[in-house]
Write a protein that holds these residues in place. Structure first.
Motif, mmCIF file in Angstrom:
data_model
loop_
_atom_site.group_PDB
_atom_site.id
_atom_site.type_symbol
_atom_site.label_atom_id
_atom_site.label_comp_id
_atom_site.label_asym_id
_atom_site.label_seq_id
_atom_site.Cartn_x
_atom_site.Cartn_y
_atom_site.Cartn_z
ATOM 1 N N THR A 232 60.530 -14.243 26.707
ATOM 2 C CA THR A 232 61.397 -13.515 26.041
ATOM 3 C C THR A 232 60.286 -12.277 24.626
ATOM 4 N N HIS A 236 58.172 -8.748 24.111
ATOM 5 C CA HIS A 236 58.033 -8.440 22.949
ATOM 6 C C HIS A 236 57.276 -7.908 23.305
ATOM 7 N N THR A 240 55.683 -4.136 22.006
ATOM 8 C CA THR A 240 54.407 -3.656 21.220
ATOM 9 C C THR A 240 52.897 -2.870 21.183
#
Length: 335
Positions: A232, A236, A240
């Motif tokens: 995770t 992320h 980004t």
């Protein structure tokens, strides 16, 4: 014309567009382009001219011109604007932003050929891909030949909706359309640079990914919960950092990836294999010349870890896999 469809766009649009198409001869290869201004701006795909040493433009009337300058390029959207040495012999195409076709709509790719008549390829839009605020594009139902890259794409009304490009994403050949909304800003520039500036995008286009292939033993001692947490965090960071990279903030992308790697090294002491993989990625960055290469080195490191985590979770007993949903992989489309 070399190819016709029963559902042709308005004939007057074809008559207007055909003289404005340009066959590009790029270091022995062919590509398409089209005239976009009365001042001689010529639009094409960046990847077909990247690294070019010699470019000749062959107009529909047979006129030839050597292209020595580039007016603008957009690396993120695969667009280039060349500058003809003299005013063009044909009127420009109107590239004012227009409404995009939707899924299932028919569009027409006008591929420049030797001679006044283009090849017309009718295609349907498979999907409208929104990759973030930096790019929306059309994916076509069929692939395109490489020399169709740079061709104008018309809708059923005869309006130019974008620039065709033959692309490769995640190992799959694609036919894409880059909307005209991204072309118009490039045409407002009055700058001119020699073809040597095209060397940098060629180097990036030729980048070879070095994603590590780890054995499952790398994660010895790990738990499903811990690995899903790592996945995770990596997902992320990529979701980004990749848009930041695509917007041109390459250094910001690298620094985000580096901070993520350092934070994970501190938090996963229970499984030294993952720590070792992340440290290897950071060490590899130390010998690289710029943020671009370092960002990709860490992206390769992250993708290698995500791959082995995904394989590890797949071989766990059913109760362990059902405990929590596996984090979906980060979007990689055209990153």
């Amino acid at each position: 014309m070399a190819e016709r469809s029963d559902r042709s766009p308005p004939r007057d649009a074809l008559v207007q567009a055909s003289p404005s198409l340009v066959l590009l001869e790029v270091d022995g290869r062919s590509a398409s382009g089209f005239i976009a201004t009365d001042q001689g701006h010529l639009v094409t795909s960046l990847h077909v001219v990247a690294g070019a040493r010699h470019i000749h433009a062959v107009m529909a009337d047979g006129t030839r011109a050597q292209v020595d300058h580039i007016a603008a390029m957009d690396d993120r959207r695969d667009l280039a604007v060349l500058r003809l040495p003299s005013p063009p012999p044909a009127p420009p195409l109107d590239v004012s932003p227009v409404s995009l076709p939707g899924e299932g709509d028919t569009v027409y790719v006008l591929r420049a050929m030797a001679g006044p008549a283009p090849e017309i390829r009718s295609q349907e839009v498979r999907a409208v891909q929104v990759l973030g605020d930096w790019l929306t594009l059309l994916e076509l139902t069929r692939t395109l030949p490489d020399d169709a890259s740079g061709s104008p794409v018309l809708d059923m009304r005869g309006a130019v909706v974008g620039v065709a490009t033959a692309a490769l994403a995640n190992g799959r050949a694609l036919g894409l359309v880059i909307p005209t909304r991204y072309v118009a800003p490039l045409l407002r520039t009055s700058s001119s640079a020699p073809l040597s500036v095209l060397e940098a995008p060629r180097r990036r286009a030729g980048r070879v990914r070095q994603v590590p292939q780890h054995p499952l033993s790398l994660l010895e001692g790990a738990t499903s919960d811990a690995l899903e947490s790592i996945a995770t965090t990596l997902g992320h960071a990529i979701n980004t950092g990749a848009p930041a990279y695509n917007r041109g903030d390459v250094d910001g992308c690298y620094r985000l990836y580096a901070r993520t790697a350092e934070r994970l090294i501190d938090s996963c002491e229970a499984f030294p294999g993952a720590q070792h993989a992340l440290r290897d990625g950071l060490r590899r960055c130390e010998g690289l010349p710029d943020s671009d290469d370092r960002a990709w080195a860490l992206r390769d490191t992250f993708d290698g870890l995500l791959d082995v985590i995904g394989r590890w979770l797949q071989v766990q007993p059913e109760p362990a896999r059902a405990a929590r949903p596996v984090t979906p992989p980060p979007k990689r489309y055209l990153n």
